[in-house]
Design an enzyme around this catalytic site. Structure first.
Site, PDB file in Angstrom:
ATOM      1  N   ALA A 180       1.648  -0.363  10.946  1.00 53.40           N
ATOM      2  CA  ALA A 180       1.301  -1.738  10.600  1.00 53.40           C
ATOM      3  C   ALA A 180       0.466  -1.741   9.335  1.00 53.40           C
ATOM      4  O   ALA A 180      -0.040  -0.701   8.909  1.00 53.40           O
ATOM      5  CB  ALA A 180       0.507  -2.384  11.727  1.00 53.40           C
ATOM      6  N   GLU A 223      -2.461  -4.115   6.864  1.00 56.37           N
ATOM      7  CA  GLU A 223      -3.537  -5.112   6.957  1.00 56.37           C
ATOM      8  C   GLU A 223      -3.553  -6.145   5.834  1.00 56.37           C
ATOM      9  O   GLU A 223      -4.620  -6.688   5.518  1.00 56.37           O
ATOM     10  CB  GLU A 223      -4.879  -4.370   6.963  1.00 56.37           C
ATOM     11  CG  GLU A 223      -5.285  -3.701   5.627  1.00 56.37           C
ATOM     12  CD  GLU A 223      -4.903  -2.244   5.481  1.00 56.37           C
ATOM     13  OE1 GLU A 223      -3.924  -1.806   6.132  1.00 56.37           O
ATOM     14  OE2 GLU A 223      -5.567  -1.532   4.704  1.00 56.37           O
ATOM     15  N   GLU A 278       0.850  -1.183   0.000  1.00 58.27           N
ATOM     16  CA  GLU A 278       0.000   0.000   0.000  1.00 58.27           C
ATOM     17  C   GLU A 278       0.888   1.236   0.000  1.00 58.27           C
ATOM     18  O   GLU A 278       1.874   1.246   0.741  1.00 58.27           O
ATOM     19  CB  GLU A 278      -0.904   0.031   1.235  1.00 58.27           C
ATOM     20  CG  GLU A 278      -1.940   1.146   1.139  1.00 58.27           C
ATOM     21  CD  GLU A 278      -2.891   1.199   2.352  1.00 58.27           C
ATOM     22  OE1 GLU A 278      -2.777   0.351   3.254  1.00 58.27           O
ATOM     23  OE2 GLU A 278      -3.724   2.087   2.360  1.00 58.27           O
ATOM     24  N   HIS A 307      -7.097  -2.429  14.860  1.00 58.74           N
ATOM     25  CA  HIS A 307      -7.272  -1.657  13.628  1.00 58.74           C
ATOM     26  C   HIS A 307      -6.995  -2.525  12.396  1.00 58.74           C
ATOM     27  O   HIS A 307      -7.813  -2.604  11.480  1.00 58.74           O
ATOM     28  CB  HIS A 307      -6.344  -0.440  13.656  1.00 58.74           C
ATOM     29  CG  HIS A 307      -6.388   0.416  12.430  1.00 58.74           C
ATOM     30  ND1 HIS A 307      -7.145   1.559  12.340  1.00 58.74           N
ATOM     31  CD2 HIS A 307      -5.768   0.288  11.236  1.00 58.74           C
ATOM     32  CE1 HIS A 307      -6.988   2.089  11.138  1.00 58.74           C
ATOM     33  NE2 HIS A 307      -6.148   1.340  10.442  1.00 58.74           N
ATOM     34  N   GLU A 308      -5.835  -3.155  12.391  1.00 60.32           N
ATOM     35  CA  GLU A 308      -5.471  -3.942  11.198  1.00 60.32           C
ATOM     36  C   GLU A 308      -6.408  -5.141  11.054  1.00 60.32           C
ATOM     37  O   GLU A 308      -6.802  -5.504   9.950  1.00 60.32           O
ATOM     38  CB  GLU A 308      -4.006  -4.396  11.261  1.00 60.32           C
ATOM     39  CG  GLU A 308      -2.988  -3.273  11.473  1.00 60.32           C
ATOM     40  CD  GLU A 308      -3.119  -2.085  10.542  1.00 60.32           C
ATOM     41  OE1 GLU A 308      -3.706  -2.220   9.459  1.00 60.32           O
ATOM     42  OE2 GLU A 308      -2.655  -0.983  10.922  1.00 60.32           O
TER      43      GLU A 308
HETATM   44  N1  BES Z   1      -3.194   0.730   5.809  1.00 61.11           N
HETATM   45  C1  BES Z   1      -2.451   1.353   6.837  1.00 61.11           C
HETATM   46  C2  BES Z   1      -0.976   1.223   6.696  1.00 61.11           C
HETATM   47  C3  BES Z   1      -0.350   2.028   5.574  1.00 61.11           C
HETATM   48  C4  BES Z   1      -0.490   3.367   5.512  1.00 61.11           C
HETATM   49  C5  BES Z   1       0.412   1.447   4.618  1.00 61.11           C
HETATM   50  C6  BES Z   1       0.109   4.082   4.490  1.00 61.11           C
HETATM   51  C7  BES Z   1       0.986   2.163   3.601  1.00 61.11           C
HETATM   52  C8  BES Z   1       0.840   3.494   3.533  1.00 61.11           C
HETATM   53  C9  BES Z   1      -2.818   0.778   8.206  1.00 61.11           C
HETATM   54  O1  BES Z   1      -4.063   0.198   8.284  1.00 61.11           O
HETATM   55  C10 BES Z   1      -2.826   1.919   9.158  1.00 61.11           C
HETATM   56  O2  BES Z   1      -3.661   2.748   9.034  1.00 61.11           O
HETATM   57  N2  BES Z   1      -1.885   1.946  10.082  1.00 61.11           N
HETATM   58  C11 BES Z   1      -1.700   3.021  11.006  1.00 61.11           C
HETATM   59  C12 BES Z   1      -2.052   2.639  12.407  1.00 61.11           C
HETATM   60  C13 BES Z   1      -3.508   2.713  12.731  1.00 61.11           C
HETATM   61  C14 BES Z   1      -3.761   2.273  14.142  1.00 61.11           C
HETATM   62  C15 BES Z   1      -4.104   4.078  12.516  1.00 61.11           C
HETATM   63  C16 BES Z   1      -0.223   3.368  10.987  1.00 61.11           C
HETATM   64  O3  BES Z   1       0.541   2.606  10.404  1.00 61.11           O
HETATM   65  O4  BES Z   1       0.147   4.403  11.507  1.00 61.11           O
HETATM   66 ZN    ZN Z   2      -5.649   1.512   8.518  1.00 60.73          ZN
END
Ligand code: BES
Ligand code: ZN
Length: 881
Positions: A270, A272, A129, A305-306
């Site tokens: 992290a 998902e 992503e 969250h994930e």
């Molecule tokens: N889908 C995101 C991770 C992501 C974000 C991958 C941008 C690549 C680019 C994941 O679900 C996410 O939102 N992670 C957050 C933590 C969450 C608890 C808000 C993060 O990584 O900060």
């Molecule tokens: Zn997310």
């Protein structure tokens, strides 16, 4: 071969793809010098867009990949039969169904961007992503192209005994040459951004979960073997999340196995990926002696969250990246409700709102301001923002509050049922909520399309003769880049009314003490009849909308609300307003060179909090925490960094002197040895104890210092050890100047083998002004624990210094700005995403005094003069525009 001037992509230009990819068969041959990826794709014309013509197939790619071979329906193409640019591969098409086979050659060992396939420590991992899959193979790398994936991984068996991908393992075996193979098949169609692969020498813990329909799911958490004792909390959080999603949303897990892998090098928290979540080790590993309460709680939230993305994101995904908040805003709302149910609901709300108001409001007021659904971007990675996430979650929360808990469940059931297996838009989500509840959210949609924080100006009047009380509400929203004029928002405004006795008066038709006013006009009146006296309003209860609310409360009104408001959030907010106003008064005194004295009402309010033995300790701890320098900065037209710091420190010192006795008595009452549990009652006790200790450090007394030292030495959990260390580092003890250094080096010697603990060791030294000089940051960059390639280290040291230690970063010499600019230029070549994120503090240059503003602008211009990634290019140019 970068574009000279990267261009923007617009939501209005969205078109469905020309082709679909029904099946994706990947084969990875992992090698130390090169990795070969073979992708066999079954491709089909999108008949809805083209019924006769066959446009060429344009696949996304990246210049770091080498194209080794291209076949169409088994026939190899020669180089003159296709067109290759740094970002695309164009193939001729002669049939509405065909198969391609493309071999790409990668060098994951040299990939420092942490997008696509890369190495962390000794293992291979992926991050796809948003647009990382195109760094692995040429593909239709867009979320509306969903495909069935199988993945064959071949690697050296001794070095990489564990080979993982999405779905179920359907085949494994040795290939005879010291290498082995595993094949994984994911039965669910998914967009490429959810693909993942891991190969390494990993240990794992295992558990099982029985779903509500009685299926058994294997749960595994993988880490390097020395961290295997730190997986229990994440495993417990995972099982709680799975149960919660069944109970609250009726959503069951859909594969037979769910895996989490911890990696040390990761750009985000992290990810998902379907059935194979990849986590930054700092967001999954915890043991009482190595992780603080805050970390335990963050892990619980991120694991949830994930996991929740499996439905809100994976089963129902985004049509295009402009819809990012569809999955992120909704999933943040889901994880925050989960945390509220697992812990204290009011405290969770306070923490979230505090974060939103001090950081997202600043984003909304700066040059990168954008709607929750942006209408254009240059680099999508720059739009994983507080606005998309946190404000996006507030939009979902407002819908929840408008339709009620049951209405929301009907809406989410309809959304998941209607759109399972589809890639959809924010409208589809809102429409499901409308259809399930027979309501019209047309005006409400403006929350997705208009940027900026709305302002509510509230006045009131009381007509004693007619016993009528009237609230007059006016809304406005400041201009943001590209949006000068805003239409009125549909704003749910939750309020209560208090009598002069402090009673929360019944105002709803069923005698409720809270009602939700629906503000829709630019200016609107709300009339309350049969009021025998003038009430005091409690406004925006529970922070019912992400707005700034102005009402002219006196300080005595605020004290009254702190005591009597039956909305816990507003009790805290009144306390914050009182402290904010008091500190801002002192800022003005400092600017006018007047002597400082603290409003005694603040001291008495704090005393009351400390002496109330029946009060909820978590609430007391939140209320005793002064507003942050970030939040105070937000309140000033021109930010005066030094005056804010000095005023806030002055208040801390005065409170400590006046309240030394109750502070000590609470501290001593709570400083009792007991087994560590990361549960909310215990967390609250530790938090309150450590807040008291922090104030006591302001007294510059050897007796207080030795309290902290003893706590440091005797601590059996990281929360107490780290709090004691932080208190000593940030305390005012001229009497024992070397103490902080002594404890820091003892801490280093104890924990130098633990990367995540060492991140905290770096941060704690540079987050406060007393010790965290730029000199120290530069020295620590030379320290053996620091690693310039590791995002966690960069964030812990450089990020924390620039974003939290405002006094030192904004030193009038401009050296902090020059330092950050130097590092952005260096980092951009290594890891553009992290470089662009770390740039944030410089983008706010217009908010500071002329001298600082000019220095910050000069630093941005110096960055701008380089050949930049799209990521940094976009942020720098928008900031200077
Ligand atoms: N889908 C995101 C991770 C992501 C974000 C991958 C941008 C690549 C680019 C994941 O679900 C996410 O939102 N992670 C957050 C933590 C969450 C608890 C808000 C993060 O990584 O900060
Ligand atoms: Zn997310």
């Amino acid at each position: 071969m970068k574009d000279a001037q990267p261009g923007a992509i617009y939501l209005k230009d969205y078109q469905a793809p020309d082709y679909w990819i029904d099946k994706t068969e990947l084969s990875f041959d992992l090698g130390e010098n090169e990795t070969r990826v073979t992708a066999r794709l079954q491709i089909r014309l999108n008949q809805d867009r083209h019924d006769r013509q066959l446009p060429p197939l344009v696949l996304h790619g990246n210049a770091d990949m080498t194209l080794a071979e291209v076949k169409v329906d088994g026939v190899a193409l020669s180089a003159d039969q296709y067109t290759l640019t740094s970002e695309t591969l164009t193939l001729p098409v002669s049939s509405d169904r065909f198969e391609t086979e493309i071999v790409s050659v990668l060098a994951p060992q040299d990939n420092t961007s942490m997008e696509g396939l890369y190495k962390s420590g000794g293992m291979y991992c992926t991050q796809c992503e948003a647009e990382g899959f195109r760094r692995i193979t040429w593909y239709l790398d867009r979320p509306d192209v969903m495909s069935l994936f199988t993945t064959r991984i071949t690697a050296d068996k001794a070095k990489y005994p564990v080979l993982l991908s999405n779905g179920n393992c359907i085949e494994q075996g040795d290939t005879g040459d010291g290498r082995h193979t595993m094949v994984w098949e994911d039965p669910f169609r998914k967009p490429a951004y959810l693909f993942a692969l891991v190969a390494g020498n990993l240990a794992h813990v295992e558990d099982t979960f029985t779903t509500q329909s009685g299926r058994n799911v294997t749960l595994q958490i993988f880490t390097e073997s020395h961290n295997i004792t730190k997986c229990d909390h994440a495993m417990r959080s995972l099982k709680q999340s799975m149960r919660w999603d069944e109970e609250v949303y009726g959503r069951e897990y859909d594969l037979d196995i769910f895996m989490i892998v911890a990696v040390d090098d990761f750009n985000m928290g992290a990810m998902e990926n379907k059935g194979l979540n990849i986590f930054n080790s700092s967001c999954v590993l915890a043991r009482p002696d190595t992780a603080t309460d805050a970390t335990f709680q963050r892990i619980e939230a991120i694991v949830a969250h994930e996991y929740f993305h499996n439905w809100s994101g994976n089963r129902v995904t985004c049509r295009d990246w402009f819809q990012l908040s569809l999955k992120e805003g909704f999933t943040v709302f889901r994880d925050s409700e989960f945390s509220a149910d697992m812990n204290s609901r009011t405290v969770k709300r306070i923490e979230d709102v505090n974060h939103l108001r001090s950081a997202q409001f600043a984003e909304d007021a700066g040059p990168m301001a954008h709607p929750v659904r942006p209408s254009s971007f240059i680099e999508i990675s720059n739009f994983y923002t507080l606005t998309v996430y946190e404000k996006g979650a507030e939009i979902v929360r407002m819908i929840h509050n408008l339709v009620g808990r049951e209405g929301f469940r009907k809406g989410s059931d309809l959304y998941f049922e209607r759109h399972d297996g589809q890639a959809v838009t924010c409208e589809d989500f809102v429409r499901a909520m409308e259809d399930a509840n027979s309501i019209d959210l047309g005006q409400f949609m403006r929350w997705y399309t208009q940027a900026g924080t709305p302002v509510l100006d509230v006045t009131d009047s009381y007509d004693a003769d007619n016993q009528r009380y009237v609230l007059e509400v006016t809304q406005s929203c400041p201009a943001t880049p590209g949006q000068d004029v805003k239409e009125p928002f549909h704003i749910p405004l939750a309020i209560g009314l208090l009598s002069s006795e402090g009673d929360n008066l019944p105002i709803g038709d069923k005698g409720q003490t809270t009602v939700v006013l629906e503000v829709r006009e630019a200016s609107q009146q709300f009339v309350f009849e049969n009021r025998i006296e003038r009430p005091l309003p409690s406004l925006l209860r529970g922070f019912s909308a992400p707005v700034k609310l102005n009402y002219d409360y006196s300080r005595d009104d605020l004290l009254f609300l702190m005591r009597h408001d039956d909305d816990g959030f507003n009790r805290w907010d009144s306390c914050q307003r009182l402290a904010t106003e008091t500190i801002l008064d002192l800022v003005r005194d400092i600017q006018a060179a007047k002597p400082l004295s603290l409003d005694t009402r603040l001291i008495e309010a704090w005393r009351e909090l400390l002496e109330d033995e029946t009060a909820d300790k978590a609430m007391v701890a939140e209320m005793l925490t002064l507003p942050s320098e970030q939040w105070l900065s937000e309140q000033m037209a021109v930010i005066d960094v030094y005056a804010i710091h000095e005023a806030r420190e002055f208040v801390r010192g005065e409170l400590a002197k006046s309240l030394s006795e109750p502070l000590q008595s609470i501290y001593r009452g709570l400083a009792v040895e007991k087994p560590y549990k990361p549960e909310s009652a215990d967390i609250a006790e530790r938090q309150l104890k450590n807040i008291c200790l922090g104030y006591l450090m302001e007294l510059d007394s050897p007796a207080m210092l030795s309290l902290a030292e003893t706590q440091f030495q005797n601590a059996t959990n990281m929360t107490d050890q780290m709090a004691a260390l932080s208190c000593v580092i940030n305390g005012a003890h001229q009497t024992a100047p070397g103490k902080a250094e002594t404890l820091l080096s003892a801490f280093h010697d104890q924990w130098k083998g633990d990367a995540n603990v060492m991140d905290m060791w770096l941060s704690v030294q540079v987050s406060g002004a007393r010790m965290g000089s730029l000199e120290r940051v530069k020295q620590l960059m030379e320290h053996p624990v620091f690693d310039y390639r590791n995002p966690n280290k960069l964030r812990s040291l450089i990020g924390v210094f620039c974003m939290r230690n405002l006094k030192c970063f904004h030193d009038l010499s401009g050296e902090g700005y020059a330092f950050l600019a130097d590092n952005i230029i260096r980092l951009d070549k290594q890891n553009p995403q992290i470089a662009a994120r770390m740039l944030t503090p410089l983008t706010r240059w217009r908010r500071y005094d002329d001298q600082r503003g000019a220095l910050m602008k000069a630093a941005l211009e110096r960055i701008q003069a380089n050949e930049l990634s799209k990521d940094v290019f976009e942020v720098v140019n928008k900031s200077l525009a």
